[in-house]
Scaffold this active site. Sequence first.
Site, PDB file in Angstrom:
ATOM      1  CD  GLN A 103      -2.574  -1.144   2.624  1.00  0.00           C
ATOM      2  OE1 GLN A 103      -3.643  -0.690   2.723  1.00  0.00           O
ATOM      3  NE2 GLN A 103      -1.705  -1.967   3.543  1.00  0.00           N
ATOM      4  CG  HIS A 121      -2.412   2.744  -2.190  1.00  0.00           C
ATOM      5  ND1 HIS A 121      -2.519   2.546  -0.476  1.00  0.00           N
ATOM      6  CD2 HIS A 121      -3.712   1.884  -2.138  1.00  0.00           C
ATOM      7  CE1 HIS A 121      -4.113   1.838   0.234  1.00  0.00           C
ATOM      8  NE2 HIS A 121      -4.184   1.086  -0.886  1.00  0.00           N
ATOM      9  CB  THR A 190      -1.139  -2.369   7.041  1.00  0.00           C
ATOM     10  OG1 THR A 190      -2.900  -1.978   6.500  1.00  0.00           O
ATOM     11  CG2 THR A 190      -1.634  -3.658   6.559  1.00  0.00           C
ATOM     12  CB  ALA A 233       8.105  -4.500  10.435  1.00  0.00           C
TER      13      ALA A 233
END
Length: 243
Positions: A103, A121, A190, A233
Amino acid sequence: MGTGSTLDVVRHKLSAARSVTVLTGAGISADSGVPTFRGTDGLWRNFRAEDLATPEAFARDPRLVWQWYNWRRELIATTRPNPAHEAVAHMEQRFERFWLITQNVDGLHRDAGSRQLSEIHGNIWMVRCTVCRRVTENRDVPIAILPLCKLCSGLLRPHIVWFGESLAEDDLQTSGASLKTSDVCLIIGTSGLVYPAAGFGAIAKQAGAFVVEINLDSTQQSSLVDVTLQGRAKDIVPLLLQT
Ligand code: BV8
Ligand code: ZN
């Protein structure tokens, strides 16, 4: 279960996986210094993405929208991929079938070497002419506020999918095909608030994938996933590939 044992479960699933799909959001780039959308540092002059990332905002005040994108381009130009981006890029060699759905518009997955990806996106370094629709790369930092097309002098816009705009058909096809045929689906960084990406985890789950969420917090889709690995992450994703 502590992160340790769930990490072993995920490693085991990945070691047996032939097809893996990864979905990423702003959280994977947070460790590179790119502000997230809904974190405390996600604001710009007290505007929200939903206010500026729309065709209506651009029609009303293209200068303001270009100032926002210029600010983000200048910031992103100073960032580089982190170990999570690098680990995701390495997954292309590790699995028979692999696809990344991001995204993020920051281009950091490409910088890390990812090639099997859909930037659903768009990409902040790509611009599109509002008249002749030609798409080109533009790395000017700063970019001229109200940049014009070299071909037809039309006003350029970011080649980015704004709220209320549909995603590219081929991105939707490719993403859907990958989600429906995955043994494992990793959802990294996300909030699961923006559609249609927010529905992708459920598609993978319904098709029988083992779904893993990697996030600092719990999210809208935490109840749906098989395993949640809580943390940054950049710390967790590289561990997934260790045999
Ligand atoms: C569509 C480009 C069909 C901009 C983006 C009313 C009218 C029109 C549409 C709608 C409507 N109501 C709902 C919709 C649908 C709308 C939508 O979902 N809105 C939401 C707000 C409810 N969706 C759309 O409009 C989409 N198009 O539906 O087309 C259509 C057509 C016409 C009419 C109707 C429907 C288009 C959506 C694309 C919008 N464009 N980006 C730009 O970037 O400049 S979305 C924008 O938010 C970003 O791209 C980002 O990707 C996305 C989602 O945010 P996240 O990536 O999840 O980031 P966030 O900050 O939210 O979360 C970060 C997460 O990371 C957190 O969970 C945090 O805990 C975690 N984290 C933080 N640090 C770390 C970490 N995790 C791990 N490690 C860390 N270190
Ligand atoms: Zn043009």
